[in-house]
Scaffold this active site. Structure first.
Site: not given
Length: 370
Positions: A183-184
């Site tokens: 999700s970064k």
């Protein structure tokens, strides 16, 4: 609507990602294959750091940074209580003590003005967290650390791609640590991370630590860990790195649209002059968060809370007897923050829909609570 739309990203990059993965499958060097070194070279060049060491996760990056600095039992590491658990967890895992310093309520990052009072003879490092994407204020932090001869570790798990006064996150202190959790802003398809430093000795030490403490095969100079970055994950990151700047621009454009539409009803993120943020999260503050979040969910808008319980109030740190009220700004933030959908493929119409719904929900909740 997706909170983070990794499928849209994959559809755009499918041919490049698939080709990169196929290359790894063809050469079969799944551990420390050539893609790992290629990624490290590109990331080091991007940040300006002399060394980049790819590793298995952002959590392992923090652990190896502290191991390289020989932080252990009874030592103290100054950090923020308003962060993901791994920041404090790795300090405690080494037998050291996390010493918490409250945050700046605008940026959610550690307040440099409060740091010096927390330094003791046992302080072995300062670990600022660059939360939600915006870097901590490193110039005063580094100045304080230099006066006391203390190294600084940047927890840059959420800020890779962000800048501070023209310098890249990850290369703002003694050691920088980041995460490539999916999700970064730059994420792989599993766990992954990287460590940055311009100190040759620390770099050599961390290279050994990530591979069971060996300086050559079957010759172990220290106790290390299995902290290697998988070659396939490095390959995926290389494909994504080709469009990273484009995606950063899209994130910043989305944030600017949010800011314009949400100027009045909520507390929008504050990114200070001289900083840029990759907006790992777009995080607002609202009154009566639970009611707002539930109403948005009913309207089909996903949200998340990063992070509801500060570290000093986590059950595992109860023995520290810090208790409620010890870090009031972190506690207040934990009760009020709410993250909205944020990714490079968020359409302007979706942002308008989210903002209009949020404005209506906030007005309704405010009316009910009066």
């Amino acid at each position: 609507m997706q909170f983070i739309d990794l499928k849209a990203q994959y559809r755009k990059l499918k041919s490049d990602i698939d080709s990169r993965i196929q290359t790894v499958l063809d050469h079969g060097q799944y551990i420390l294959g050539p893609e790992v070194a290629e990624l490290e070279d590109r990331l080091a060049a991007r940040t300006g750091a002399k060394h980049c060491i790819g590793c298995a996760s952002g959590t392992d990056a923090l652990l190896m940074a502290m191991m390289a600095l020989e932080i252990g039992s009874g030592d103290e590491v100054i950090t923020s209580p308003f962060t993901f658990f791994a920041t404090g967890e790795m300090i405690a895992l080494l037998g050291a003590v996390p010493v918490f310093v409250d945050i700046d309520p605008e940026t959610y990052n550690i307040d440099p003005v409060r740091i010096e009072a927390a330094i003791t003879p046992r302080t072995k490092a300062i670990m600022p967290v660059s939360l939600y994407g915006q870097c901590a204020d490193f110039d005063p932090i580094n100045e304080i650390a230099a006066r006391h001869g203390i190294p600084v570790i940047e927890d840059a798990a959420q800020s890779f791609g962000g800048t501070y006064k023209g310098r890249e996150s990850g290369n703002l202190s003694t050691i920088g640590c980041t995460s490539f959790f999916p999700s970064k802003p730059l994420g792989c398809y599993g766990d992954g991370g990287a460590i940055f430093t311009s100190d040759d000795s620390l770099a050599r030490r961390m290279l050994e630590l990530r591979n069971h403490g060996q300086d050559r095969r079957y010759h172990h100079t220290s106790i290390g860990i299995n902290g290697r970055l998988d070659t396939i994950q490095a390959a995926i990151l290389l494909a994504k790195l080709d469009v990273f700047d484009e995606e950063l621009a899209a994130r910043q454009k989305a944030a600017a649209t949010y800011n314009k539409l949400l100027k009045d009803p909520v507390q929008a993120p504050v990114v200070r002059d001289g900083y840029t943020s990759p907006y790992a999260q777009y995080t607002i503050e609202v009154d009566d968060r639970d009611a707002v979040q539930q109403a948005l969910q009913r309207a089909g808008i996903p949200t998340a809370v990063h992070y509801p319980v500060p570290l000093h109030l986590q059950p595992v740190f109860r023995h520290m007897n810090l208790g409620e009220g010890g870090f009031p700004l972190s506690e207040r933030a934990g009760e009020r923050v709410l993250s909205l959908p944020m990714h490079p493929y968020l359409e302007a119409s979706q942002i308008v829909q989210i903002a209009e719904t949020l404005r209506r929900v906030v007005a309704d909740v405010t009316t009910v609570t009066k």
